[in-house]
Enzyme design. Structure first.
Site, PDB file in Angstrom:
ATOM      1  N   CYS A  26       0.829  -0.988  -0.065  1.00  0.00           N
ATOM      2  CA  CYS A  26       0.197  -0.373  -0.148  1.00  0.00           C
ATOM      3  C   CYS A  26       0.680   1.199  -0.113  1.00  0.00           C
ATOM      4  CB  CYS A  26      -0.577   0.482   1.269  1.00  0.00           C
ATOM      5  SG  CYS A  26       0.090  -0.304   2.762  1.00  0.00           S
ATOM      6  N   HIS A 562      26.521  -3.906  18.256  1.00  0.00           N
ATOM      7  CA  HIS A 562      26.358  -4.806  17.201  1.00  0.00           C
ATOM      8  C   HIS A 562      28.656  -4.672  16.454  1.00  0.00           C
ATOM      9  CE1 HIS A 562      25.782  -5.297  12.655  1.00  0.00           C
ATOM     10  NE2 HIS A 562      24.427  -6.256  13.286  1.00  0.00           N
TER      11      HIS A 562
END
Length: 640
Positions: A26, A562
């Site tokens: 969408c 990370h």
């Protein structure tokens, strides 16, 4: 291809392309139907660069991307070779859905492929109505006539477009749906109602119908199907079943033309004889019922719909009101229901503006500015998922502002006269074509201002935007905070897990970290391949590839480390974990070893973020050093 890697990562984390029944998009979301949602890595997707968030609603697994979702969607189809599977959203997984979920899934599947062009043509029609109401053109002028044709053409022949999307949704041949719909809006139908009336059916009732023609002796109730919605959707549903039945029994050598022939020759008369009239009457009753409920108290209806509209959007429940609005436009020429909701986007950006003005968190401010701009044009997902919903109170304040705006629309009898654009482009939709500006239009302006102002003021005063809790600098990691509250109950020290050079998060070539979306802290360029525990706590997350780890401290702070960027693609090569998820570790304990040289040879950056993901619950005081050794103080947490 710009989004090739993102598309690959998304497919991998929804369980692989073999787990995808269908995928569509969408305005801002990829809408997957998965065979097994348990195979999807939702948390990984939520934290992925390029993904705003993930929602599950109406039988769909929705990956929120943002304004560039069409490009990501195209990349997903290409890398996954999903062109064929995306054409047909009918699958056995529907059986697992509730009736409500099936309805939402069906409506979204039928309408969302054409929403963009519907909004565009609605804007053109609204613009034509606006320049006529302002007296800039005459109704008889060629300029107005052509603009009106451009805006009205799609809506007038809406059944043809819905015939295509509905048949595709139900698993039939889209062009058969278009052929049936074309018969419903054929120009010669008007002449069939001008002849002599042979009889009148249901005389004296609400369904009284004069009969002009018969089919094989059966009376045909002639109706206007231009702009209609329900008849073609029901006809397409039945047609898909009829077509599938014929496909099973017709020989393959003649199937290509015999199946369409039999389906159309059966469905067109059936639609005119039964499906069309019954669904048209049902649509009229539905429209009358919704208006009756609305008119019991337009203000209350506006307050409820405006207040809860954003909640409906989050869960995809707003699709349930879309067919009602289209049906009202087709049967009554206007819709008061959705009219109460279209100003909610301005309440959302009112809350966002308050955050922009009050916060000192540069990452949050930057994110809010882009979300504010998107919200002006009616795209509020970045504001909802990226700003107000995570902060909780601002989202509630925006809902209150939406309720106020909706109530004003109801009080001023606001109506949508066409399906227009979103955001600032919606206002012409409040103008009745051929009429002057009235209270419906002016009421929409008042609703915008009031909803925006209420959400702004409430968020600014009561939105919980605590300046002293913000990260004092995300652009210069060498600048220490000098604004430490005197009432601190405790400072928890987070030490460097690595030897190396300290950098600002903004220097990382990864938007999720550099924007602060994944947390606040610093980055380190490591000089040695050993990662030590920066705090004592429990290993709350350890990725299977051992390139990232999460630790929850005793005070509740969630620390994410990370190692490098895009190192997940190494699939665990060059990484060795010395601990396990769920294990309690002590500050300074060896967590992971990694081979710096091999990772560099693989072309992966080693810049390592060390961030507090739930930073909004803590104040951060950054240290000044540029170079650190493992164990040196990196920043402190205000845990009061």
């Amino acid at each position: 291809m710009k989004y090739e890697q993102l598309a690959k990562d998304i497919l991998a984390n929804v369980g692989g392309k073999e787990n995808v029944s269908s995928v569509v998009h969408c305005v801002t979301r990829l809408r997957f139907k998965l065979k097994d949602e348990k195979k999807a890595n939702t948390e990984v997707l939520k934290n992925m660069d390029g993904v705003v968030t993930v929602m599950k609603s109406g039988g769909q697994y929705q990956v929120v991307i943002g304004n560039h979702v069409p490009d990501v969607y195209a990349a997903v189809l290409t890398v996954g070779n999903l062109g064929a599977i995306s054409e047909n959203t009918d699958s056995s997984s529907d059986e697992k859905l509730s009736m409500g979920a099936k309805f939402i899934d069906m409506i979204s599947g039928v309408f969302h492929p054409i929403l963009g062009v519907l909004a565009a043509t609605g804007m053109i029609k609204g613009f034509a109505a606006l320049i006529l109401a302002l007296g800039w053109v005459e109704a008889t002028s060629g300029t107005y006539q052509l603009l009106n044709l451009a805006g009205d053409g799609l809506f007038n022949f809406l059944p043809i477009f819905l015939g295509y999307t509905a048949m595709k949704k139900f698993g039939g041949s889209p062009f058969i749906g278009m052929a049936i719909a074309a018969a419903l809006v054929h120009p010669t139908l008007a002449t069939l109602t001008t002849g002599e009336v042979s009889q009148v059916l249901f005389k004296g009732t609400l369904f009284e119908s004069p009969i002009h023609i018969t089919f094989l002796g059966i009376p045909v109730i002639m109706m206007s199907y231009a702009s209609s919605v329900i008849p073609i959707i029901l006809a397409s549903f039945v047609a898909s079943k009829v077509e599938k039945g014929f496909k099973k029994i017709i020989p393959a050598v003649v199937k290509a033309f015999v199946v369409p022939f039999l389906t159309i020759v059966i469905m067109v008369p059936l639609t005119f004889l039964a499906i069309g009239p019954i669904s048209t009457w049902a649509g009229s009753l539905l429209g009358a019922a919704t208006v009756w409920i609305y008119e019991l108290s337009p203000v209350v209806a506006g307050l409820v719909l405006g207040g809860f509209w954003q909640v409906f959007v989050i869960f995809g429940l707003h699709w349930g009101l879309v067919p009602i609005a289209f049906n009202n436009l087709a049967t009554m020429g206007n819709d008061p229901v959705l009219a109460t909701t279209v100003m909610v986007c301005f309440a959302q950006i009112g809350a966002v503006l308050a955050i922009i003005l009050k916060t000192r968190d540069k990452a949050l401010k930057s994110l809010s500015v882009s979300a504010f701009i998107s919200g002006i044009f009616g795209v509020t997902e970045p504001a909802i998922y990226g700003v107000t919903l995570p902060l909780k109170k601002p989202f509630i304040m925006s809902c209150i502002g939406g309720a106020v705006g909706g109530g004003i629309i109801g009080a001023t009898a606001g109506k949508l006269w066409m399906f227009g654009g979103m955001g600032i482009f919606v206002f012409p939709a409040f103008i009745k074509p051929g009429s002057a500006l009235d209270m419906s239009f002016y009421g929409s302006i008042i609703a915008l201002v009031a909803g925006f102002a209420v959400a702004f003021v409430l968020t600014y005063l009561f939105g919980g935007i605590k300046q002293e809790k913000s990260l004092k600098s995300t652009t210069d990691a060498t600048t220490a905070s000098k604004e430490v509250a005197a009432t601190k109950a405790q400072l928890e020290e987070v030490v460097s897990p690595l030897n190396g050079e300290v950098k600002a998060l903004s220097e990382i070539e990864d938007a999720a970290f550099s924007s602060g979306a994944l947390g606040h802290g610093v980055a380190i360029e490591p000089s040695e391949g050993k990662l030590l525990a920066p705090v004592s706590g429990t290993v709350s997350a350890l990725f299977p590839t051992n390139h990232a780890i999460g630790i929850t401290t005793d005070s509740g702070a969630d620390i994410l480390i990370h190692i490098g960027m895009d190192t997940v693609q190494l699939e665990g090569k060059y990484f060795k974990a010395h601990i396990a998820q769920g294990e309690y570790v002590k500050k300074g304990q060896l967590l992971i070893e990694f081979d710096i040289e091999q990772i560099k040879k693989a072309g992966k950056p080693l810049t390592t973020p060390v961030v507090v993901t739930n930073h909004k619950e803590f104040g951060l005081e950054l240290m000044k050093q540029k170079h650190v050794k493992a164990g040196d103080s990196l920043f402190k947490l205000d845990t009061k």
